[in-house]
Scaffold this motif. Structure first.
Motif, PDB file in Angstrom:
ATOM      1  N   VAL A 147       0.856  -1.202   0.000  1.00 40.26           N
ATOM      2  CA  VAL A 147       0.000   0.000   0.000  1.00 40.26           C
ATOM      3  C   VAL A 147       0.889   1.248   0.000  1.00 40.26           C
ATOM      4  N   GLY A 148       1.810   1.316   0.974  1.00 41.85           N
ATOM      5  CA  GLY A 148       2.745   2.442   0.993  1.00 41.85           C
ATOM      6  C   GLY A 148       2.273   3.628   1.816  1.00 41.85           C
ATOM      7  N   HIS A 149       1.071   3.546   2.362  1.00 40.02           N
ATOM      8  CA  HIS A 149       0.559   4.657   3.173  1.00 40.02           C
ATOM      9  C   HIS A 149       1.252   4.714   4.526  1.00 40.02           C
ATOM     10  N   GLN A 150       2.029   3.673   4.849  1.00 40.90           N
ATOM     11  CA  GLN A 150       2.731   3.615   6.141  1.00 40.90           C
ATOM     12  C   GLN A 150       4.206   3.989   5.986  1.00 40.90           C
ATOM     13  N   ALA A 151       4.580   4.534   4.805  1.00 43.05           N
ATOM     14  CA  ALA A 151       6.009   4.698   4.512  1.00 43.05           C
ATOM     15  C   ALA A 151       6.536   6.102   4.839  1.00 43.05           C
ATOM     16  N   TYR A 152       5.829   6.877   5.642  1.00 44.09           N
ATOM     17  CA  TYR A 152       6.309   8.245   5.904  1.00 44.09           C
ATOM     18  C   TYR A 152       7.647   8.222   6.654  1.00 44.09           C
ATOM     19  N   GLY A 153       7.749   7.342   7.658  1.00 39.28           N
ATOM     20  CA  GLY A 153       9.006   7.240   8.405  1.00 39.28           C
ATOM     21  C   GLY A 153      10.140   6.828   7.471  1.00 39.28           C
ATOM     22  N   HIS A 154       9.839   5.904   6.599  1.00 39.10           N
ATOM     23  CA  HIS A 154      10.819   5.439   5.602  1.00 39.10           C
ATOM     24  C   HIS A 154      11.289   6.613   4.739  1.00 39.10           C
ATOM     25  N   LYS A 155      10.349   7.446   4.323  1.00 36.72           N
ATOM     26  CA  LYS A 155      10.723   8.593   3.478  1.00 36.72           C
ATOM     27  C   LYS A 155      11.634   9.549   4.246  1.00 36.72           C
ATOM     28  N   ILE A 156      11.277   9.764   5.512  1.00 39.72           N
ATOM     29  CA  ILE A 156      12.024  10.734   6.323  1.00 39.72           C
ATOM     30  C   ILE A 156      13.454  10.243   6.571  1.00 39.72           C
ATOM     31  N   LEU A 157      13.594   8.942   6.799  1.00 41.74           N
ATOM     32  CA  LEU A 157      14.930   8.403   7.086  1.00 41.74           C
ATOM     33  C   LEU A 157      15.776   8.189   5.828  1.00 41.74           C
ATOM     34  N   THR A 158      15.132   8.276   4.673  1.00 41.74           N
ATOM     35  CA  THR A 158      15.883   7.987   3.436  1.00 41.74           C
ATOM     36  C   THR A 158      16.048   9.245   2.588  1.00 41.74           C
ATOM     37  N   GLY A 159      16.358  10.348   3.261  1.00 42.78           N
ATOM     38  CA  GLY A 159      16.778  11.545   2.533  1.00 42.78           C
ATOM     39  C   GLY A 159      15.689  12.544   2.196  1.00 42.78           C
ATOM     40  N   ASN A 164       4.765  16.717   1.296  1.00 43.75           N
ATOM     41  CA  ASN A 164       4.082  15.438   1.066  1.00 43.75           C
ATOM     42  C   ASN A 164       2.670  15.637   0.515  1.00 43.75           C
ATOM     43  N   ARG A 165       2.388  15.021  -0.606  1.00 41.96           N
ATOM     44  CA  ARG A 165       1.052  15.017  -1.228  1.00 41.96           C
ATOM     45  C   ARG A 165       0.625  16.361  -1.810  1.00 41.96           C
ATOM     46  N   GLN A 166       1.520  17.379  -1.710  1.00 37.77           N
ATOM     47  CA  GLN A 166       1.161  18.694  -2.272  1.00 37.77           C
ATOM     48  C   GLN A 166       1.611  18.749  -3.733  1.00 37.77           C
ATOM     49  N   LEU A 167       0.986  19.611  -4.493  1.00 33.65           N
ATOM     50  CA  LEU A 167       1.357  19.776  -5.896  1.00 33.65           C
ATOM     51  C   LEU A 167       2.862  20.036  -6.009  1.00 33.65           C
ATOM     52  N   GLY A 168       3.555  19.270  -6.815  1.00 36.62           N
ATOM     53  CA  GLY A 168       4.995  19.458  -7.008  1.00 36.62           C
ATOM     54  C   GLY A 168       5.829  18.849  -5.894  1.00 36.62           C
ATOM     55  N   GLY A 169       5.201  18.385  -4.838  1.00 39.78           N
ATOM     56  CA  GLY A 169       5.939  17.813  -3.703  1.00 39.78           C
ATOM     57  C   GLY A 169       6.089  16.310  -3.834  1.00 39.78           C
ATOM     58  N   ILE A 170       6.580  15.705  -2.756  1.00 39.24           N
ATOM     59  CA  ILE A 170       6.771  14.258  -2.815  1.00 39.24           C
ATOM     60  C   ILE A 170       5.418  13.542  -2.742  1.00 39.24           C
ATOM     61  N   SER A 171       5.438  12.316  -3.216  1.00 35.70           N
ATOM     62  CA  SER A 171       4.206  11.531  -3.248  1.00 35.70           C
ATOM     63  C   SER A 171       3.888  10.966  -1.863  1.00 35.70           C
ATOM     64  N   GLY A 172       2.629  10.742  -1.603  1.00 36.43           N
ATOM     65  CA  GLY A 172       2.232  10.114  -0.338  1.00 36.43           C
ATOM     66  C   GLY A 172       2.524   8.621  -0.303  1.00 36.43           C
ATOM     67  N   PHE A 173       2.992   8.092  -1.405  1.00 37.61           N
ATOM     68  CA  PHE A 173       3.295   6.657  -1.494  1.00 37.61           C
ATOM     69  C   PHE A 173       4.724   6.481  -2.010  1.00 37.61           C
TER      70      PHE A 173
END
Ligand SMILES: Cc1ncc(C[n+]2csc(CCOP(=O)(O)OP(=O)(O)O)c2C)c(N)n1
Ligand SMILES: CC(=O)[C@@H](O)[C@H](O)COP(=O)(O)O
Ligand SMILES: [Mg+2]
Length: 592
Positions: free
Chosen positions: A72-84, A92-101
């Protein structure tokens, strides 16, 4: 105390920390997620629940060389934060920003794009087999799958294959006993028994030939690290069962896990949700669906409701509360939901099968083979049709018109407002001539007084909303409401006629013939893909009937549309008021 998180820009930094400092990092990571999601919105509970797991995985495994997939990937926020992505996490999820997944183009740590559930086991197995073939025997492959997602057919297909391979795959079953809504089904019962020590002797996962360990406390970081270090040394397919609490660390989120799956804005200290607007607003299409179904089901005992794991999102929950015997949450099982509905229809029941447009993609063959081919009167309520906004391309419901329109026996309707939704639901129960799909968007309609008496809609009938002289705008569904605003901004609104076509199939041929004869220019507007959708249907009609009128189609172009607000994504797709106005102004100038 100095913050640890501020020095973590990649898992390499994380791996320099001592084991003893990891709980402090978990605390900071949780705070960071809460801080950002409380103002920027997004999925909350799932990411809070896997904070310890996220740290442990990146600490123990050699990511990104070792492959890690978040189902699903909806639980990956911590992963995103720790990986740069800590510094840009507020986009997150904003136009032009990173994806929520997770998204492959976003980071080398996002090994597989997700959004729809239950894909991770197949994808990680594909990677592991590929590693074997390339002789990369030491590479590890990990998939994190939730308890609701592992119950889906696709996950089971993956497990079934995995168990007869020697692939180096570790499945982490993150068991928090809830999906968006409480998990359902026999597997949930089995997992509850395993956790309470009441499972019968055989372990289901061991029977599937996986090296099973657990269940263990997924918030005990030292234990998790130790267990992962042990399992890492084992070869072949393995499954670690961990128990976590969705929303862990924010009291409100732990207490109301359904709402805090994606709570909107909230007070980061108290967890209290912040109300958006005190002005009265028209109802959500979802609520109109939910309440109307209850009204209809009270009168018609043949009516049943089905949802694959979205009772709250779809509002089928109202029927589940009031008439539980006839309302079914079948879990994340779109294919089963459709064929279940088909089976019910053969026995004279009237199934309202509510599936998000994007998730019906999973059950395409069932729609064709089990429903349409047998002309079964299943009513598909396709929620979240059109561009859904912040969830982005994994969730936009833009393909349904194209993928349904080509199926024989299927009728397709799209309401422009709440009254039309109610009336077509009322009508649908009498439609015995094959399946009927009703597509409507995420969010609010336009009518406050929507609890009107029902009236029956003639199948294949369009409505003329405004007469004009030179340009006819043909719209399908809720996007038709844009036209009023468009007309208000034009100098010659009298030149423009507006028709709410309602049915993408069958088209109102009589009405269309009149329109093509009266108007010189034809414009179609829809929030589905422009290839094969409603506009294409009008083009095909014109071609068959030899109408020479120029036809301009406004629909979602042949590319995936990113995330943003619904308005922003409409603009990205060129189906916004400004784009349509531009075209109309230049066409009106030619008419003069
Ligand atoms: C195919 C599909 N159907 C439905 C959904 C909607 N959905 C997103 S998350 C979710 C629940 C997942 O529950 P679980 O796997 O237990 O993970 P948790 O949220 O508990 O971490 C559902 C139903 C989806 N993403 N994909
Ligand atoms: C991750 C996922 O698939 C769901 O949580 C989805 O984001 C729900 O969408 P709605 O908010 O439109 O119900
Ligand atoms: Mg779960």
């Amino acid at each position: 105390m100095e913050k640890l998180l501020q020095h973590i820009n990649s898992p390499l930094d994380l791996r320099k920390l001592s084991m003893e400092s990891l709980p402090q990092l978990a605390h900071e990571l949780r705070d960071f997620i809460i801080d950002i999601v409380s103002t920027k919105e997004g999925h909350l509970g799932a990411s809070l629940g896997v904070v310890e797991l996220t740290i442990a995985l990146h600490y123990v495994f050699n990511t990104p060389n070792d492959k890690l997939i978040w189902d699903v990937g909806h639980q990956a926020y911590g992963h995103k934060i720790l990986t740069g992505r800590k510094e840009i996490f507020d986009t997150n999820r904003q136009l032009g920003g990173i994806s929520g997944f997770p998204k492959r183009s976003e980071s080398e740590y996002d090994n597989f794009g997700t959004g729809h559930s239950s894909t991770a086991i197949s994808a990680i197995l594909g990677m592991a087999i590929s590693s074997k073939l390339k002789g990369e025997d030491s590479k590890q492959h990990i998939a994190v799958v939730g308890d609701a997602s592992i119950a889906s057919g696709m996950a089971f297909e993956g497990l079934n294959h995995l168990g007869v391979t020697d692939a180096n795959v570790l499945i982490i079953l993150n068991d928090n006993a809830i999906g968006i809504d409480p998990s359902v089904g026999a597997l949930k019962k089995y997992l509850t028994n395993v956790k309470s020590g009441n499972a019968k002797d055989e372990n289901l996962f061991e029977c599937l030939n996986l090296d099973y360990s657990g269940p263990i406390d997924g918030h005990d970081l030292p234990l998790l690290v130790k267990e992962l270090q042990r399992i890492k040394k084992i070869e072949g397919p393995r499954l670690l069962h961990i128990i976590t609490t969705k929303g862990k660390g924010l009291k409100k989120a732990e207490e109301d896990q359904v709402v805090y799956h994606a709570p909107g804005k909230f007070n980061r200290h108290t967890g209290e949700r912040i109300k958006k607007n005190s002005e009265p607003l028209p109802p959500k299409y979802q609520d109109v669906f939910g309440h109307t179904l209850v009204e209809l089901a009270r009168e018609n005992e043949e009516i049943v409701g089905i949802t694959p794991a979205m009772p709250t999102g779809s509002s089928l929950k109202f029927m589940m509360e009031e008439i539980p015997d006839r309302a079914f949450d079948v879990g994340i099982a779109e294919q089963h939901a459709v064929t279940l509905a088909a089976g019910m229809a053969t026995q004279g029941l009237v199934p309202f099968c509510n599936i998000y447009s994007t998730f019906l993609q999973r059950a395409y063959d069932q729609v064709i083979h089990d429903v349409a081919l047998q002309k079964l009167p299943v009513i598909f309520c396709l929620d979240r049709a059109g561009l859904v906004g912040h969830d982005g391309p994994t969730h936009h419901g833009v393909f349904d018109l194209a993928y349904l329109r080509c199926i024989p026996n299927l009728t397709i309707f799209s309401p422009m407002d709440e009254t039309e939704l109610r009336d077509i639901m009322y009508t649908a129960q009498f439609h015995k001539n094959g399946p009927l799909a009703i597509r409507y968007p995420r969010g609010r309609g336009i009518t406050f007084e929507w609890r009107k008496e029902f009236s029956r809609i003639k199948i294949g009938s369009a409505r003329c909303l405004k007469k004009g002289s030179s340009i006819a705008i043909l719209t399908l569904g809720h996007v038709g409401n844009m036209v009023t605003q468009i007309l208000n901004r034009l100098n010659q609104p009298e030149s423009i006629g507006h028709y709410d076509m309602r049915f993408a199939k069958p088209l109102d041929i009589q009405m269309l013939n009149k329109v093509f004869e009266k108007y010189e220019y034809i414009v179609t507007i829809e929030d589905g893909c422009e290839m094969g959708g409603f506009g294409s249907a009008v083009l095909e009609f014109a071609n068959k009937q030899n109408h020479p009128n120029p036809i301009k189609i406004f629909g979602v172009p042949d590319r995936f549309i990113e995330h943003g607000t619904v308005e922003e994504t409409h603009a990205l797709a060129g189906i916004d008021i400004e784009s349509i106005l531009l075209y109309l102004k230049s066409t009106l100038a030619q008419c003069e």
